[in-house]
Scaffold this motif. Structure first.
Motif, PDB file in Angstrom:
ATOM      1  N   ALA A 142       0.860  -1.243  -0.054  1.00 54.52           N
ATOM      2  CA  ALA A 142       0.019   0.226  -0.024  1.00 54.52           C
ATOM      3  C   ALA A 142       0.816   1.144  -0.098  1.00 54.52           C
ATOM      4  N   THR A 143       0.635   2.255  -0.882  1.00 55.21           N
ATOM      5  CA  THR A 143       1.178   3.253  -0.704  1.00 55.21           C
ATOM      6  C   THR A 143      -0.019   4.447  -0.784  1.00 55.21           C
ATOM      7  N   PHE A 144       0.182   5.662  -0.281  1.00 49.42           N
ATOM      8  CA  PHE A 144      -0.837   6.591  -0.131  1.00 49.42           C
ATOM      9  C   PHE A 144      -0.740   7.486  -0.950  1.00 49.42           C
ATOM     10  N   VAL A 145      -1.699   7.973  -1.753  1.00 47.10           N
ATOM     11  CA  VAL A 145      -1.756   9.178  -2.654  1.00 47.10           C
ATOM     12  C   VAL A 145      -2.761  10.142  -2.246  1.00 47.10           C
ATOM     13  N   VAL A 194       0.328  -1.402  -4.803  1.00 46.42           N
ATOM     14  CA  VAL A 194       1.512  -1.597  -5.962  1.00 46.42           C
ATOM     15  C   VAL A 194       1.853  -3.203  -5.848  1.00 46.42           C
ATOM     16  N   LEU A 195       1.903  -3.763  -6.897  1.00 47.64           N
ATOM     17  CA  LEU A 195       2.321  -5.170  -7.053  1.00 47.64           C
ATOM     18  C   LEU A 195       3.870  -5.215  -7.002  1.00 47.64           C
ATOM     19  N   ASP A 196       4.298  -6.270  -5.886  1.00 46.16           N
ATOM     20  CA  ASP A 196       5.723  -6.484  -5.640  1.00 46.16           C
ATOM     21  C   ASP A 196       6.116  -7.915  -6.125  1.00 46.16           C
ATOM     22  N   VAL A 197       6.613  -8.050  -7.103  1.00 49.73           N
ATOM     23  CA  VAL A 197       7.211  -9.593  -7.698  1.00 49.73           C
ATOM     24  C   VAL A 197       8.541  -9.873  -7.789  1.00 49.73           C
TER      25      VAL A 197
END
Length: 166
Positions: A81-84, A91-94
């Motif tokens: 999660a990122t706050f905008v 955001v997908l982290d692969v």
């Protein structure tokens, strides 16, 4: 490009052209171009993972493999999660080396849950392509009405004509 289109494009990289099965990702240079065109890292590891994920997903969609065949492509995948300004963005982290494979598997899973049965192989037995049926009655049968649909309808018409003439 959406991940759904990435999935469909990946599944359709093994077409039959002029009666000959082909693999659009067999050549590493062509695969790097394909990956780059789909906004994915164009590395050897990505290429290898993509070929393996494609085989697993094609088997799953054709009903020849269990969904667990794709599990290894989403191991260690997380959402962060990122706050905008207007809320939270996920955001997908692969893990490096299987970004495209993971995205394709996640797209398959999302489609299977949101639109069960809409992703399927073309019903032309000579075709190896897939389709996502977006029609309201969920009645699409061919990857292309202009190609496979026309061939299958012409074939049925010919068979009916021959049967009636006998």
């Amino acid at each position: 490009m959406t991940d759904e289109m990435l999935l469909l494009d990946l599944l359709n990289t093994t077409p039959v052209r002029d009666g000959v099965p082909e693999d659009d990702l067999a050549d590493p240079a062509a695969a790097r171009e394909w990956l780059a065109a789909h906004g994915q890292p164009a590395t050897g590891d990505e290429h290898r993972a993509l070929l393996e994920a494609r085989a697993a997903l094609q088997g799953i969609v054709r009903g020849q493999e269990a969904p667990a065949a794709a599990a290894r492509f989403v191991d260690d995948v997380t959402y962060r999660a990122t706050f905008v300004d207007d809320g939270v963005e996920w955001v997908l982290d692969v893990p490096a080396g299987r970004s495209a494979a993971a995205r394709a598997v996640l797209a398959w899973d999302a489609l299977a849950k949101s639109s069960p049965g809409r992703l399927r192989p073309c019903t032309n037995p000579e075709c190896r392509l897939f389709l996502i049926d977006h029609s309201k009655p969920n009645s699409a049968r061919w990857c292309s009405m202009a190609v496979c649909g026309n061939r299958m309808k012409a074939r049925r018409h010919y068979q009916r004509s021959r049967t009636a003439a006998d």
